[in-house]
Design an enzyme around this catalytic site. Structure first.
Site, mmCIF file in Angstrom:
data_model
loop_
_atom_site.group_PDB
_atom_site.id
_atom_site.type_symbol
_atom_site.label_atom_id
_atom_site.label_comp_id
_atom_site.label_asym_id
_atom_site.label_seq_id
_atom_site.Cartn_x
_atom_site.Cartn_y
_atom_site.Cartn_z
ATOM 1 N N ALA A 57 0.821 -1.220 0.000
ATOM 2 C CA ALA A 57 0.000 0.000 0.000
ATOM 3 C C ALA A 57 0.854 1.269 0.000
ATOM 4 C CB ALA A 57 -0.927 -0.013 1.214
ATOM 5 N N PHE A 58 2.011 1.199 0.627
ATOM 6 C CA PHE A 58 2.861 2.386 0.722
ATOM 7 C C PHE A 58 3.244 2.919 -0.663
ATOM 8 C CE2 PHE A 58 6.776 4.749 1.563
ATOM 9 C CZ PHE A 58 6.376 5.519 2.640
ATOM 10 N N GLU A 59 3.329 2.042 -1.659
ATOM 11 C CA GLU A 59 3.743 2.444 -3.016
ATOM 12 C C GLU A 59 2.586 3.029 -3.828
ATOM 13 O OE1 GLU A 59 5.009 -0.600 -1.583
ATOM 14 O OE2 GLU A 59 6.718 0.701 -1.162
ATOM 15 N N VAL A 82 -4.316 -3.005 4.597
ATOM 16 C CA VAL A 82 -3.311 -2.893 5.659
ATOM 17 C C VAL A 82 -3.920 -3.510 6.913
ATOM 18 C CG1 VAL A 82 -1.849 -1.340 6.987
ATOM 19 C CG2 VAL A 82 -2.405 -0.780 4.612
ATOM 20 N N ILE A 83 -3.224 -4.511 7.442
ATOM 21 C CA ILE A 83 -3.753 -5.229 8.614
ATOM 22 C C ILE A 83 -2.778 -5.047 9.776
ATOM 23 C CG2 ILE A 83 -4.509 -7.467 9.510
ATOM 24 C CD1 ILE A 83 -5.240 -8.172 6.588
ATOM 25 N N HIS A 89 3.791 -0.294 12.550
ATOM 26 C CA HIS A 89 4.065 -0.185 11.110
ATOM 27 C C HIS A 89 2.807 0.200 10.328
ATOM 28 C CE1 HIS A 89 6.753 -1.057 7.771
ATOM 29 N NE2 HIS A 89 5.824 -1.788 7.184
ATOM 30 N N ARG A 128 -14.887 -7.258 4.652
ATOM 31 C CA ARG A 128 -14.992 -6.029 3.844
ATOM 32 C C ARG A 128 -14.500 -6.221 2.408
ATOM 33 N NH1 ARG A 128 -14.879 -5.362 8.913
ATOM 34 N NH2 ARG A 128 -15.921 -3.605 9.926
#
Ligand code: INI
Length: 156
Positions: A57-59, A82-83, A89, A128
């Site tokens: 996800a950061f990218e 993101v879990i 983090h 979800r």
């Protein structure tokens, strides 16, 4: 008499980009299929859906920004999961990604949608991503179409 502006679920003329993360692929693949199904259902042609895969996800914000700069996409859907782990983090990723996506949208004027699940547990994410609590990818596609339609009507 008040004047109201509302968007509808209609296919835009140009292509739609989806940036999706491979991290937590069992979840993100479901977000992706949910979003594609919704776009196709609204009349978007298959060849007008362009998918870019990123590692995590950061990218997503960087790649979303590059796609917006190409000036050919009506909207960019950002999908990820993101879990929460044992450290903070996830918190840093969520903060960076939500701010990054917002910045790309506001600086470009192109709808860049936040379809990132930010969950405490894998179970919450499963629910979800097509489980009992809907599909965030599908919601994201609906929100993109409605927002695009609304933006086109604000001058009426
Ligand atoms: N990326 C995710 O998309 N989801 C996660 O839950 C996650 N966790 O928990 O670590 C995650 N990490 C990778 C991150 O997005 C980047 O790819 C990595 O830090 C390299 O920049």
């Amino acid at each position: 008499m008040t004047k109201e502006f509302k968007g509808e679920q209609v296919a835009p003329e140009g292509p739609i980009a989806i940036v999706v993360s491979r991290y937590n692929l069992s979840i993100t693949s479901k977000l992706l299929s949910g979003s594609i199904e919704t776009l196709l259902g609204a009349g978007v042609a298959q060849e007008d859906i362009h998918v870019a895969w990123v590692p995590g996800a950061f990218e997503i914000p960087l790649v979303a920004q590059k796609m917006v700069e190409q000036d050919r996409y009506e909207a960019v859907l950002c999908l990820g999961a993101v879990i929460r782990g044992e450290t903070s983090h996830d918190h840093h990723i969520n903060r960076a990604v939500s701010l990054g996506i917002t910045e790309v949208a506001l600086s470009s004027g192109v709808p860049v949608l936040f379809g990132i699940l930010t969950c405490d547990t894998l179970e919450q994410a499963i629910q979800r991503a097509g489980g009992n609590v809907g599909n965030k990818g599908s919601e994201c596609a609906e929100a993109a179409l409605e927002t695009l339609s609304l933006l086109g009507r604000l001058d009426d």
